[in-house]
Design an enzyme around this catalytic site. Sequence first.
Site, PDB file in Angstrom:
ATOM      1  CE  LYS A  50      -3.932   1.826   2.706  1.00  0.00           C
ATOM      2  NZ  LYS A  50      -4.818   1.550   3.854  1.00  0.00           N
ATOM      3  CB  SER A 125      -8.153   3.382   2.774  1.00  0.00           C
ATOM      4  OG  SER A 125      -7.318   2.791   3.746  1.00  0.00           O
ATOM      5  CB  SER A 149      -8.344   0.380   5.567  1.00  0.00           C
ATOM      6  OG  SER A 149      -9.122   1.536   5.446  1.00  0.00           O
TER       7      SER A 149
END
Length: 446
Positions: A50, A125, A149
């Site tokens: 990420k 996210s 997330s």
Amino acid sequence: MITLKQALQLSKEELTNFKEELRTKIEANKELNAYISVDDFGEGIPIALKDNIQVKEWSVTSGSNILQGYIAPYNATVVNKLLVAGLSPFGRTNMDEFAMGSTTESSFYGKTLNPHAPDRVPGGSSGGSAAAVGAGLAIAALGSDTGGSIRQPAAFCGIVGMKPTYGRVSRYGLGSYASSLDQIGPMTQNVEDAAILYDIISGSDEKDSTNAQLDDKVTPNLNSDRKLKIAVLPHYIENASEDVKNAYKLATEALKVAGHEIVEKELMDAKYDISAYYITATAEATTNLARYDGIRYGNRVEGKNLEDTFVQTRSQGFGDEVKRRILLGNFVLSSGYYEAYYVKAQKTRHLIKEEYERIFEDVDLILSPVAPSVAPKFGELANPIDMYLSDIYTISVNLAGLPALSLPIMKNSEGMPVGLQLIAKPYNEQTLFDGALSLEKEVNYN
Ligand code: GLN
């Protein structure tokens, strides 16, 4: 796609060939927008990261305009742990700006598509990581989970996502959103891979003062035959969609067939979770994001004077959702409102923790939904309040600091994956993985 377990057996040459194929496949699926870039750190097994996890000399942006041009000066601890184990960073995945969101739509780099349906969100996210693994564009990935997330995008994309106990995995080198809630965790094709990757990234780190300094490992003792006592929550799931209720029934039956004892329990009305979470998270985010002033990091917009430079940089650098949260966070921390909002949220947080402790006096694991429905279509969560409410099943786990794992249970009539999560006691990752492996075997999703 080969699993992480299989990848660990590849020769150097096989790995090189594999990476070539992987690049071609990522290029062919560019429209998914799972990756922001496909930088390659080295010769190890490629793991997607990420874009809020630092790799030395790589760009890292947390999906934000304000961090354009910023180059990471050091490796996050999880990156060093990957390298020691023969794994290496490969690609930065798309995410909601500063991990604020549930759809990956707030990224500076545009939205990511759900690999199962291009008109649906991948979740957020960590939507880029989930889409990459779900589409066969990564063996495995790392995400971060502040209020769901990792688990929610995993559920929406039909993969496994695990949030460790708060303190298990070092946050050193992770772009902070809400420091008392953030944890890095694995996003993988199956439960065993999640356990392998969890073992690699977890453990002591003196650079993170909230780290638990524990080094026990799960995989040597991974055992799906253990018989566990598992709580189901009949009232808690009442507002979930039919798809989620069906998955819940299916999973409950599967756990019974696998020989586990099922008991009914209840959790306090989750509507207070949302308030406690969004007050706590925005308050901490306001403080964490104060450092992005155009002077120390990334993008700068020159103003008439220093004050104006701060204003211009922040006004142009942050997106709408981030601005909304900075405003909210400043409001709940301001004099006169601090007691009314922030202090109350901390008390509520304490009650939520006690509520879980009460249930865990009697059971090993809790079975819970991850999201109220399957992945929504783009635009369905356009209203911020609707988006915040959709976090209802994930955020209490972060407020209580517990470990939890989301795994795919079934597909609905439209072919969309439905995931559920198991939640365990703090530091009881062994039980979490043992139970999840048993459930995975019994439901046989793949
Ligand atoms: N959707 C939640 C939020 O926007 C959770 C995000 C996360 O876990 N990073 O705060």
